[in-house]
Design a protein around this motif. Structure first.
Motif, PDB file in Angstrom:
ATOM      1  N   GLN A 120      16.739  57.148 -21.457  1.00  0.00           N
ATOM      2  CA  GLN A 120      17.595  58.327 -21.533  1.00  0.00           C
ATOM      3  C   GLN A 120      17.067  59.256 -22.610  1.00  0.00           C
ATOM      4  O   GLN A 120      16.485  58.819 -23.600  1.00  0.00           O
ATOM      5  N   MET A 121      17.327  60.538 -22.417  1.00  0.00           N
ATOM      6  CA  MET A 121      16.956  61.552 -23.401  1.00  0.00           C
ATOM      7  C   MET A 121      18.097  62.548 -23.482  1.00  0.00           C
ATOM      8  O   MET A 121      18.473  63.155 -22.482  1.00  0.00           O
ATOM      9  N   ASN A 122      18.697  62.655 -24.695  1.00  0.00           N
ATOM     10  CA  ASN A 122      19.868  63.522 -24.919  1.00  0.00           C
ATOM     11  C   ASN A 122      21.016  63.156 -23.980  1.00  0.00           C
ATOM     12  O   ASN A 122      21.718  64.026 -23.446  1.00  0.00           O
ATOM     13  N   GLY A 123      21.203  61.844 -23.744  1.00  0.00           N
ATOM     14  CA  GLY A 123      22.312  61.371 -22.936  1.00  0.00           C
ATOM     15  C   GLY A 123      22.090  61.441 -21.446  1.00  0.00           C
ATOM     16  O   GLY A 123      22.980  61.034 -20.666  1.00  0.00           O
ATOM     17  N   GLN A 124      20.955  61.922 -20.959  1.00  0.00           N
ATOM     18  CA  GLN A 124      20.658  62.039 -19.541  1.00  0.00           C
ATOM     19  C   GLN A 124      19.574  61.033 -19.164  1.00  0.00           C
ATOM     20  O   GLN A 124      18.668  60.762 -19.960  1.00  0.00           O
ATOM     21  N   ASP A 125      19.719  60.479 -17.938  1.00  0.00           N
ATOM     22  CA  ASP A 125      18.708  59.530 -17.468  1.00  0.00           C
ATOM     23  C   ASP A 125      17.345  60.213 -17.396  1.00  0.00           C
ATOM     24  O   ASP A 125      17.237  61.394 -17.026  1.00  0.00           O
ATOM     25  N   TYR A 126      16.324  59.450 -17.754  1.00  0.00           N
ATOM     26  CA  TYR A 126      14.988  60.027 -17.868  1.00  0.00           C
ATOM     27  C   TYR A 126      14.004  59.017 -17.295  1.00  0.00           C
ATOM     28  O   TYR A 126      13.938  57.869 -17.738  1.00  0.00           O
ATOM     29  N   LEU A 176      16.926  50.364 -27.334  1.00  0.00           N
ATOM     30  CA  LEU A 176      17.104  50.859 -28.703  1.00  0.00           C
ATOM     31  C   LEU A 176      17.552  52.306 -28.656  1.00  0.00           C
ATOM     32  O   LEU A 176      17.053  53.107 -27.845  1.00  0.00           O
ATOM     33  N   PHE A 177      18.489  52.661 -29.565  1.00  0.00           N
ATOM     34  CA  PHE A 177      18.952  54.049 -29.691  1.00  0.00           C
ATOM     35  C   PHE A 177      18.263  54.670 -30.901  1.00  0.00           C
ATOM     36  O   PHE A 177      18.287  54.115 -31.999  1.00  0.00           O
ATOM     37  N   TRP A 178      17.625  55.854 -30.664  1.00  0.00           N
ATOM     38  CA  TRP A 178      16.906  56.532 -31.752  1.00  0.00           C
ATOM     39  C   TRP A 178      17.248  58.000 -31.741  1.00  0.00           C
ATOM     40  O   TRP A 178      17.092  58.680 -30.717  1.00  0.00           O
ATOM     41  N   GLN A 179      17.699  58.507 -32.897  1.00  0.00           N
ATOM     42  CA  GLN A 179      17.954  59.933 -33.091  1.00  0.00           C
ATOM     43  C   GLN A 179      17.029  60.420 -34.192  1.00  0.00           C
ATOM     44  O   GLN A 179      17.294  60.264 -35.374  1.00  0.00           O
ATOM     45  N   PRO A 180      15.883  61.021 -33.836  1.00  0.00           N
ATOM     46  CA  PRO A 180      14.966  61.499 -34.879  1.00  0.00           C
ATOM     47  C   PRO A 180      15.550  62.637 -35.697  1.00  0.00           C
ATOM     48  O   PRO A 180      15.302  62.731 -36.906  1.00  0.00           O
ATOM     49  N   ARG A 181      16.311  63.498 -35.056  1.00  0.00           N
ATOM     50  CA  ARG A 181      16.981  64.602 -35.745  1.00  0.00           C
ATOM     51  C   ARG A 181      18.188  65.011 -34.910  1.00  0.00           C
ATOM     52  O   ARG A 181      18.385  64.537 -33.788  1.00  0.00           O
ATOM     53  N   LYS A 182      18.985  65.863 -35.448  1.00  0.00           N
ATOM     54  CA  LYS A 182      20.172  66.315 -34.732  1.00  0.00           C
ATOM     55  C   LYS A 182      19.769  67.051 -33.448  1.00  0.00           C
ATOM     56  O   LYS A 182      18.755  67.734 -33.408  1.00  0.00           O
ATOM     57  N   SER A 183      20.590  66.861 -32.412  1.00  0.00           N
ATOM     58  CA  SER A 183      20.394  67.463 -31.079  1.00  0.00           C
ATOM     59  C   SER A 183      19.208  66.853 -30.333  1.00  0.00           C
ATOM     60  O   SER A 183      18.729  67.448 -29.362  1.00  0.00           O
ATOM     61  N   LEU A 184      18.713  65.686 -30.756  1.00  0.00           N
ATOM     62  CA  LEU A 184      17.636  65.036 -30.026  1.00  0.00           C
ATOM     63  C   LEU A 184      17.836  63.520 -30.143  1.00  0.00           C
ATOM     64  O   LEU A 184      17.785  62.953 -31.241  1.00  0.00           O
ATOM     65  N   THR A 185      18.104  62.859 -28.987  1.00  0.00           N
ATOM     66  CA  THR A 185      18.328  61.409 -28.969  1.00  0.00           C
ATOM     67  C   THR A 185      17.509  60.795 -27.848  1.00  0.00           C
ATOM     68  O   THR A 185      17.225  61.425 -26.827  1.00  0.00           O
TER      69      THR A 185
END
Length: 487
Positions: free
Chosen positions: A390-396, A444-453
């Motif tokens: 997933q990227m920003n909560g959307q399947d990728y 694993l959940f990773w948020q490098p910076r705000k508005s990007l997960t």
């Protein structure tokens, strides 16, 4: 007819000879005896009254004597010797100054004598003129000889000055050494005096104590008798049997404590079994790191889980305060390294009723995880193959990427294309996945910076846990704590 004139001889009266000035001082009252050698060089006849060795010979002799006596002279004698030699060097320097003054007067005298002879040569003729010219050549040779003597005198003066400086420095060093040895000797004397005083005080104290013990002799004898009686009483009570009884009591206490702990555990298990019988839900899965815990329905009459509200908690023990795991609100939860050694609980709420399921004990660690982490920490960067789920909560849907964990930053890339690259900061978040996705134990959940997960899926559970532990250790070295959302 020849006229004969009387011959009148032209008799020229000799002019008076210019006398030498009276301000010139001569070393002797007679002219020195010289001989002309080959090439008109003056050879001085040997003098019968030799006054002694030259300055250079004296300096060399004194230096040899100093070097021979240096090893067997004491410090004080060496200092006095240097002072004497320094005085001798000063005397030699004064003599050199006197010789230099005499040499200057000799040059003045020779110049005036040559001027007088030049004047006489102009006034003389015949044999007298040749004698005057010979005297002039002797005077010039004397001037050359005097110049040579002046060169030797300058060299001797330089050597005397050099020796004087050396002796002066040596004298100063010797004086410093004498003062140092004197201070050291005084300190040794003072320390020895203090030791003698302490010994005297100790002897006096010993004498006083011996006198006091003599005065208290009867009391000491009474104490000795009492000690002997006490020893007899102790032998009569058989101390070995008492010690054996004490060991038996200690063993009984330890056994009772073990039985008490076992009874508490059995009581807790019985209580848990009774609650599980009445509880419509059960927790399944291996309770260790790398596994996945799932909530299942234990009876057909239970409520559907899709209509229930679920919240997972972690706690140090069953009686301690619980900590809610943010985002863990599904029926599936995969423990992460932060859960090791803690108890996991899940509250299930439906129609106002709450049911709690708990793990049997703390989450067990992975035995190979620590070794794997220590081996990777020797490298500057550690790479893991991942797939972006997933990227920003959307399947990728993506191909395999490389998740690089470094000492100062984390990077996600594929080939030369970089998806994300950030240094460790307070805005970065990293934890295990807390949602219901495919293979949560490897995600694993990773948020490098705000508005990007990102949600990344690793090749194995151990790879995921290794990446989490490495990233948290490196971030801690950078004064950053990596946790999940709202932790």
């Amino acid at each position: 007819m020849t006229k004969v004139c009387p011959e009148i001889e032209d008799m020229t009266l000799p002019e008076p000879v210019t006398t030498v000035s009276a301000d010139v001082s001569f070393a002797s009252n007679h002219f020195p005896s010289y001989k002309l050698g080959p090439d008109n060089q003056i050879v001085e006849e040997p003098k019968e009254d030799d006054k002694g060795p030259s300055v250079q010979d004296t300096v060399e002799k004194e230096s040899e004597l100093l070097s021979d006596q240096h090893k067997r002279l004491s410090v004080r004698d060496l200092a006095s010797k240097f002072d004497k030699n320094l005085a001798a060097a000063v005397t030699l320097a004064d003599e050199a100054k006197l010789k230099e003054a005499a040499s200057l007067e000799g040059h003045v005298m020779l110049k005036k004598l040559r001027d007088a002879l030049e004047y006489m040569r102009g006034r003389m003729d015949g044999q007298n003129k040749e004698d005057v010219e010979k005297a002039i050549s002797m005077v010039e040779a004397l001037a050359v000889k005097l110049t040579q003597n002046e060169g030797e005198l300058i060299q001797e003066k330089f050597e005397v000055k050099k020796l004087g400086n050396f002796l002066k420095q040596a004298s100063e060093d010797a004086k410093k050494l004498v003062n140092h040895e004197k201070s050291f000797a005084c300190a040794e004397i003072e320390s020895a005096r203090a030791v003698v005083l302490k010994l005297g005080e100790a002897f006096e104290e010993q004498e006083r104590s011996s006198e006091a013990s003599r005065a208290q002799g009867p009391d000491v004898e009474k104490l000795v008798e009492e000690v002997q009686e006490a020893r007899q009483i102790k032998r009569m009570h058989h101390p070995t049997k008492v010690m054996g009884m004490q060991h038996e009591l200690h063993g009984l206490r330890s056994r009772l404590q073990e039985k008490y702990l076992n009874s508490i555990k059995l009581h807790q298990e019985i209580k848990r079994v009774e609650e599980s019988k009445s509880c419509p839900f059960v927790l399944e899965g291996t309770q260790s790191l790398g596994s996945c815990l799932r909530i299942h329905v234990s009876s057909d009459d239970a409520i559907d889980l899709s209509n229930c509200s679920i919240q997972w908690y972690r706690a140090a023990c069953e009686t301690s305060r619980r900590e809610a795991i943010s985002g863990a609100n599904q029926s599936v939860y995969a423990p992460e390294p932060f859960d090791v050694g803690r108890i996991l609980q899940a509250d299930i709420i439906s129609n106002g009723q709450k049911v709690t399921v708990t793990t049997d004990g703390p989450i067990d660690p992975d035995s190979c995880l620590q070794t794997r982490v220590e081996s990777l920490m020797r490298k500057s960067n550690s790479e893991f193959n991942v797939v972006i789920s997933q990227m920003n909560g959307q399947d990728y849907a993506s191909r395999t990427h490389v998740f690089t964990v470094g000492k100062t930053r984390i990077k996600l890339s594929r080939g030369w294309i970089t998806k994300a690259r950030e240094i460790y900061s307070t805005s970065m978040q990293l934890c295990g996945v807390r949602g219901n996705i495919k293979a949560p134990a490897r995600a694993l959940f990773w948020q490098p910076r705000k508005s990007l997960t990102f949600i990344l899926t690793f090749e194995s559970e151990q790879e995921r846990n290794t990446a989490i532990v490495l990233a948290r250790k490196y971030a801690f070295d950078c004064n950053v704590t990596l946790l999940g959302p709202d932790d």
